[in-house]
Design a protein around this motif. Structure first.
Motif, short mmCIF file in Angstrom:
data_model
loop_
_atom_site.label_atom_id
_atom_site.label_comp_id
_atom_site.label_asym_id
_atom_site.label_seq_id
_atom_site.Cartn_x
_atom_site.Cartn_y
_atom_site.Cartn_z
N VAL A 597 0.82 -1.21 0.00
CA VAL A 597 0.00 0.00 0.00
C VAL A 597 0.85 1.26 0.00
O VAL A 597 0.54 2.25 -0.67
N PHE A 598 1.99 1.21 0.73
CA PHE A 598 2.85 2.40 0.82
C PHE A 598 4.01 2.35 -0.18
O PHE A 598 4.85 3.25 -0.19
N ARG A 610 2.66 -0.20 9.54
CA ARG A 610 2.09 -1.51 9.89
C ARG A 610 0.79 -1.34 10.67
O ARG A 610 -0.18 -2.07 10.46
N ARG A 611 0.78 -0.36 11.58
CA ARG A 611 -0.43 -0.11 12.37
C ARG A 611 -1.60 0.25 11.46
O ARG A 611 -2.72 -0.27 11.63
N LYS A 612 -1.35 1.11 10.48
CA LYS A 612 -2.43 1.50 9.57
C LYS A 612 -2.91 0.32 8.74
O LYS A 612 -4.11 0.16 8.49
N ALA A 613 -1.97 -0.50 8.29
CA ALA A 613 -2.35 -1.68 7.51
C ALA A 613 -3.17 -2.64 8.37
O ALA A 613 -4.14 -3.24 7.90
N LYS A 614 -2.81 -2.75 9.63
CA LYS A 614 -3.54 -3.64 10.54
C LYS A 614 -4.97 -3.14 10.76
O LYS A 614 -5.92 -3.94 10.79
N ALA A 642 -7.69 8.01 0.45
CA ALA A 642 -6.57 7.62 -0.41
C ALA A 642 -6.03 6.25 0.03
O ALA A 642 -5.71 5.40 -0.82
N PHE A 643 -5.93 6.03 1.32
CA PHE A 643 -5.43 4.76 1.84
C PHE A 643 -6.41 3.64 1.50
O PHE A 643 -6.02 2.54 1.09
N TYR A 644 -7.69 3.92 1.67
CA TYR A 644 -8.75 2.95 1.38
C TYR A 644 -8.69 2.53 -0.10
O TYR A 644 -8.74 1.34 -0.43
N ASP A 645 -8.60 3.53 -0.98
CA ASP A 645 -8.57 3.26 -2.43
C ASP A 645 -7.33 2.46 -2.81
O ASP A 645 -7.41 1.52 -3.62
N GLU A 646 -6.18 2.82 -2.25
CA GLU A 646 -4.94 2.13 -2.59
C GLU A 646 -4.97 0.69 -2.08
O GLU A 646 -4.46 -0.23 -2.75
N TYR A 647 -5.57 0.50 -0.92
CA TYR A 647 -5.67 -0.85 -0.36
C TYR A 647 -6.39 -1.78 -1.33
O TYR A 647 -5.91 -2.87 -1.66
N MET A 651 -5.35 -5.06 -3.35
CA MET A 651 -6.02 -6.32 -2.98
C MET A 651 -7.22 -6.53 -3.90
O MET A 651 -8.38 -6.54 -3.49
N THR A 652 -6.94 -6.74 -5.18
CA THR A 652 -8.01 -6.84 -6.17
C THR A 652 -8.89 -8.06 -5.94
O THR A 652 -10.11 -8.01 -6.14
#
Length: 794
Positions: A597-598, A610-614, A642-647, A651-652
């Motif tokens: 993601v980053f 890592r915290r944000k990904a968790k 932006a984080f939500y969209d990139e995730y 993760m298609t």
């Protein structure tokens, strides 16, 4: 004296629809208005004890008022479809409750009320009460003979108006209310009145001169008479200019008492004229279970005297009392409708449309097979029944002295937080009173003043809300909020566990918590007496409490916890290549996702990344949207989006799976787990946007949570089989199930064998799937032992 209650049906239904939350039943049918209307009828029956109840309804056609004035009620929005449907259903309800309906094309419900009152007010032995949600009917009040029962606020605050009460409220009698509206108008009905004349002036004119007709008679004779009596020149001018509007407005506001209907009191009282069973079926169809009890209380039906569903025979030949519904039948009902846990006998008979439990059992078993729920029913849920009983009977040993010492320590801490809160405020008060706490925080301290645009929420009773979700926004505004949270957490631990558990122990100091097999619609357990699943996972206090759960001196407690089981379930169900590959390589899932993601190497992933990904990894399992993600990340909406969209760009597979799950749930009406467990989502068909959105969020993660629940339940069954098969039940016993964790009491000389048995069994559960698993992902557990639960957990 007999008592007749006239229901202003539309007014009550509108009031209920807008006052209550937008309830829906398990089929997604909106029911809030109908529930409130039914509840109000039962309240009237209880409080007013009427002999007769009659309902007056509006019809959708235009009335004579619309013909006379196009703008009559013209500003009102079109009635919601959801409310229209409930109005239609309410007519069926009236039929079931022996409540006659009066309506007539071209007239309003008010005109039905007025005409019935006019025809019946000379009856010496009859008292009339009009039940309504607005004040228009007050013009019909006559002494104490004709009164109005109406709602002041919400659905619970009621008042009864007789003639004295009308005088007290307005300063004049009911006969002048139409004159009052003729002068000041009525915005709710779009009645204009005299522009420029408000409540105060209209009241003054009526008190001095009476009716509008008398006002204009005086005005035409000598306008100075009005001025001499203190009416301002400007007001006199307005009266002259708008005479036609004043008289016409009065006409529009006047309830007709001559509608072409003939009213007669019903031959039977309302309670004697209907069948409780038919009414009960109607209420069950709408899932108004609490109202069924109220209805039976009103008509004096008890389980012993009922000739309805509660006293049906076991078979056509027998006349034996109906047996209690079995646990097996409750489970079958729950699997067929995941919202229907702990079904009663009446629920089962109503659902199966059968007359006895023998027929109901057969019908349920047929439906289980037809719905492909056989594996879940026969191989998961039924085998658990004796296992759960065994676990509860065994219980878990508790160090009572340790808890007593912990209680003293926690109470001392509680006093410290109490003192800190009092210091912030400057005086003592009842911290446990939401009302007092709200008045202190938002009234006396006014702590919300420093947050621009912050709006203090209030409860239904009008007091300030002090729920945690509402106070969280103020944590950084004043230190008292953090102290309140600490105080509440400590108090909850003390009252629920530390002080309560010693009183629940048997004479061997064992606690026997009860696992509820049908605890959640997802398939997960819940727990009670006490709910050990709610003991805090993180924090020193939760750990200290877990230390009280101990093993006997010759044994240890083994804690076996599935590792990231929900994310592994998501990988299996979605086939997402990133998730699958990460788990296969035994990498840290949060670091791996953060890396993608980053757009950094895994070695460069920071703790915050890592915290944000968790947060989002686990968030998607519970249908987390951008707003919730923003809150949990502690960031602004733009960054969260932006984080939500990139995730989901990365993760298609997961993204496509969620979309597909919602789409198929809309078509089928339910979702399925890996093992075939269903969860119904009628809310997906709801016309209410927030109900539909809520159902979509729940549907997107139901198969993941449900698959996890199935895995844990299967693990418990296989472990029980293995323990019995190996003949080691005297060496190892399952004692607790907490979310994804199982806890065992194990003899010290059997630790190694137990850990091997537990690991192999729990990690091999997927092999039991009745369906082929295309996306193989390793299922792993962490296992450890100690003298107490806290040590084993570590």
């Amino acid at each position: 004296m007999k008592k007749l209650v006239l229901l202003d049906a539309h007014a009550l239904l509108h009031r209920a629809y807008h006052a209550l939350p937008e309830f829906t039943n398990s089929q997604g049918v909106p029911t809030g208005g109908l529930y409130g209307y039914t509840s109000m009828i039962f309240r009237i029956a209880t409080d007013l004890k009427p002999d007769y109840i009659v309902a007056c309804y509006d019809l959708p056609q235009k009335t004579f008022r619309h013909e006379a004035y196009d703008a009559y009620k013209g500003h009102r929005a079109k009635t919601d479809t959801a409310l229209v449907d409930q109005i239609t259903s309410s007519r069926v309800l009236c039929e079931k409750l022996n409540i006659p309906i009066y309506d007539l094309a071209g007239f309003e419900a008010d005109d039905m009320l007025g005409t019935i009152v006019e025809q019946m007010k000379q009856e010496k032995n009859l008292e009339i009460i009009i039940a309504t949600g607005d004040m228009d009917s007050l013009q019909l009040v006559t002494g104490k003979k004709v009164r109005v029962f109406t709602l002041k606020k919400g659905m619970n605050d009621t008042v009864i108006y007789d003639e004295d009460a009308v005088n007290e409220r307005y300063g004049f009698g009911p006969e002048f209310l139409t004159d009052y509206k003729g002068l000041r108008g009525d915005p709710s009905d779009n009645i204009i009145g005299v522009p420029g004349i408000g409540e105060k002036t209209a009241t003054e004119i009526i008190l001095k001169f009476g009716s509008i007709e008398n006002v204009y008679s005086i005005l035409h004779s000598d306008r100075n008479t009005l001025i001499k009596e203190g009416i301002k020149e400007r007001i006199v001018g307005l009266l002259e200019e708008h005479e036609e509007s004043a008289l016409f407005s009065k006409t529009l506001a006047t309830i007709r008492r001559d509608a072409p209907i003939h009213f007669a009191l019903p031959e039977k009282t309302w309670k004697d004229g209907f069948e409780v069973e038919a009414a009960e079926v109607f209420l069950r169809d709408y899932e108004f279970k609490s109202l069924i009890t109220r209805l039976k209380n009103i008509v004096g039906v008890t389980p012993q005297s009922s000739q309805g569903l509660g006293q049906l025979p076991l078979s056509e030949e027998q006349d034996s009392p109906l047996l209690e519904v079995s646990q097996e039948m409750k489970i079958a009902m729950w699997l067929l409708n995941s919202e229907n846990a702990n079904a009663t006998t009446e629920d089962v008979l109503h659902y199966t449309r059968t007359k006895n439990l023998i027929g109901a059992q057969q019908k349920l078993e047929e439906e289980i097979k037809e719905s492909s729920l056989g594996f879940v029913y026969e191989s998961i849920e039924l085998p658990l029944i004796p296992i759960l009983k065994k676990m509860q009977q065994h219980g878990v040993l508790v160090d009572k002295k340790y808890l007593l010492d912990l209680s003293q320590e926690f109470h001392e801490q509680l006093k410290k937080y109490e003192a800190k809160i009092y210091t912030h405020v400057g005086h003592e008060f009842n911290i446990n009173s939401p009302k007092q706490l709200g008045e202190i925080l938002f009234g006396e301290m006014n702590i919300q003043a420093n947050i621009k645009g912050f709006k203090v929420k209030k409860t239904a009773s009008g007091t300030y809300s002090t729920r945690e979700s509402d106070l969280e926004k103020l944590v950084d505004v004043h230190p008292i909020i953090a102290d309140i949270f600490e105080y509440r957490e400590l108090q909850k631990l003390l009252s629920t566990y530390v002080d309560n558990i010693p009183e629940m122990l048997d004479d061997q100091s064992r606690l026997h918590p009860e696992l509820l097999q049908m605890g959640a619609a997802t398939g997960r357990f819940s727990c009670q007496n006490p709910n050990i699943q709610n003991i805090p996972i993180r924090g020193e206090q939760g750990k200290r409490l877990r230390n009280a759960f101990i093993a006997p001196s010759d044994s240890v407690l083994i804690a076996a916890d599935y590792s990231q089981i929900e994310l592994r379930s998501a990988a299996i169900l979605s086939g997402d290549p990133i998730l699958i590959e990460t788990f296969k390589q035994n990498k840290d899932i949060h670091t791996s996702v953060a890396s993608r993601v980053f757009h950094v190497d895994e070695a460069e992933v920071t703790g915050d990344m890592r915290r944000k990904a968790k947060v989002i990894n686990f968030g998607i399992l519970y249908g987390m949207g951008v707003t919730a993600l923003q809150k949990n990340l502690g960031t602004d909406r733009k960054e969260a989006q932006a984080f939500y969209d990139e995730y989901f760009k990365q993760m298609t597979g997961l993204s496509q799976y969620i979309d597909y799950t919602i789409m198929t749930a809309k078509k089928k009406g339910y979702t399925e787990t890996l093992f075939g467990r269903r969860r119904s989502f009628p809310g997906l068909q709801s016309k209410i946007p927030f109900v539909k959105a809520m159902a979509e969020r729940a549907a997107s993660n139901a198969p993941i949570q449900g698959t996890t629940a199935d895995i844990i339940k299967l693990a418990m069954i296989e472990l029980d089989k293995a323990i019995t098969h190996q003949g080691v039940s005297d060496k190892i016993a399952m004692t607790m199930q907490i979310h994804d964790e199982l806890v065992f009491e194990v003899k010290k000389d059997f630790i190694d064998q137990a850990e091997k048995l537990i690991t192999e069994t729990m990690e091999g559960v997927l092999e039991l799937s009745p369906r082929p698993i295309e996306n193989k992902v390793p299922i792993t557990i962490s296992v450890a032992h100690g003298s107490n639960w806290g040590a084993a957990k570590d």
